[in-house]
Enzyme design. Structure first.
Site, mmCIF file in Angstrom:
data_model
loop_
_atom_site.group_PDB
_atom_site.id
_atom_site.type_symbol
_atom_site.label_atom_id
_atom_site.label_comp_id
_atom_site.label_asym_id
_atom_site.label_seq_id
_atom_site.Cartn_x
_atom_site.Cartn_y
_atom_site.Cartn_z
ATOM 1 N N THR A 5 0.848 -1.195 0.000
ATOM 2 C CA THR A 5 0.000 0.000 0.000
ATOM 3 C C THR A 5 0.879 1.239 0.000
ATOM 4 O O THR A 5 1.856 1.323 0.744
ATOM 5 C CB THR A 5 -0.938 0.027 1.221
ATOM 6 N N PHE B 259 1.016 5.129 0.870
ATOM 7 C CA PHE B 259 0.403 6.162 1.691
ATOM 8 C C PHE B 259 0.962 7.517 1.292
ATOM 9 O O PHE B 259 2.113 7.617 0.853
ATOM 10 C CB PHE B 259 0.693 5.930 3.176
#
Length: 283
Positions: free
Chosen positions: A173, A175
């Site tokens: 992921t 961010f």
């Protein structure tokens, strides 16, 4: 010295919490119930920064964020990549044979199908991966387990029954870190990313013409995503990212050409590229 406060969406023990710990180990992490709350907490000064997921290598973009960013007064000042790892957690003393149901966020359950199928577990959807761990701890039932980040086991006093239960080992992921202040990365000091949004004019070939300046100026565009705004099928907004600093001549010239074919261009951030981007591609 005042401690930096950084807000994240989710409960303690979530991957967003882990991202805060990795990127800002000395900061005070603050949990918030929603992305909207995260933006509001920074805007009103209750927190200095927000750690917000924007893309996942398996699930794709985090759609809500693309609607908040263009209208928010916050700016992207950094990025951080997290390798997503999940573990099967149970209350202390639980054996794997005891478990009948597994609780987690719907995306986490979908990313851990193999272990669920192998052990004949019944998936139960929870609102949050870390919240699922908390719920299992509160239930005190050995037939229940949670798929959560290992950090949640430490926080809620659970045992790791199986580690690294995710189906894919490249689950990552990305961010972005948001701030009230527009802090440009210094030019000429390493790789930089420039993020921006724009609304293309409703004209034939407008997008083609708008993007032509990046090609002619040799600017590498790493992201281009579209989505509707204001319920209008003729009004499409684009989120884009390019390699390079907004003040570098090629990027500056490309953005100037972009302005001719758009109704609005907003720079979201000019920030250092995370070293993760420089890793060699997987074979």
């Amino acid at each position: 010295m005042t401690r930096v406060r950084i807000v994240y969406q989710g409960e303690p023990g979530s991957n967003s919490h882990l991202a805060c710990q990795q990127r800002f180990p000395d900061a005070e992490p603050i949990a918030a119930a929603s992305f909207e709350d995260c933006f509001a907490v920074v805007e009103n000064g209750e927190a200095d920064l927000a750690m917000i997921p924007i893309d996942n290598s398996l699930a794709g973009r985090v759609s809500d964020i693309h609607h908040f960013l263009p209208t928010s007064p916050l700016h992207i000042v950094a990025e951080h990549f997290v390798r997503i790892r999940f573990a099967l957690l149970g209350i202390p003393g639980t054996r794997l044979d005891d478990v009948r149901t597994v609780h987690s966020h719907v995306h986490a359950l979908g990313q851990c199908r193999r272990v669920i199928r192998q052990h004949g577990l019944v998936p139960v959807i929870s609102g949050d991966t870390a919240g699922a761990a908390r719920e299992v701890k509160e239930a005190g039932d050995r037939s229940q387990a949670a798929i959560s980040p290992p950090l949640a086991a430490e926080i809620y006093g659970l045992e790791i029954l199986l580690d690294e239960v995710e189906d894919e080992d490249h689950n990552t992921t990305r961010f972005v870190v948001l701030s009230r202040d527009f802090e440009k990365a210094p030019a000429g000091n390493g790789a930089v990313v420039t993020s921006f949004v724009f609304n293309v004019r409703n004209l034939p070939a407008a997008l083609y013409k708008a993007l032509g300046g990046f090609a002619t100026n040799g600017v590498n565009m790493t992201k281009l995503e579209s989505y509707m705004v204001g319920g209008e099928f003729t009004a499409t907004q684009f989120l884009a990212e390019v390699d390079g600093h907004a003040d570098d001549l090629p990027v500056r010239q490309a953005l100037e050409e972009l302005a001719f074919f758009t109704t609005e261009v907003k720079i979201l951030g000019v920030y250092p590229a995370d070293p993760f981007r420089q890793r060699p591609p997987r074979p």
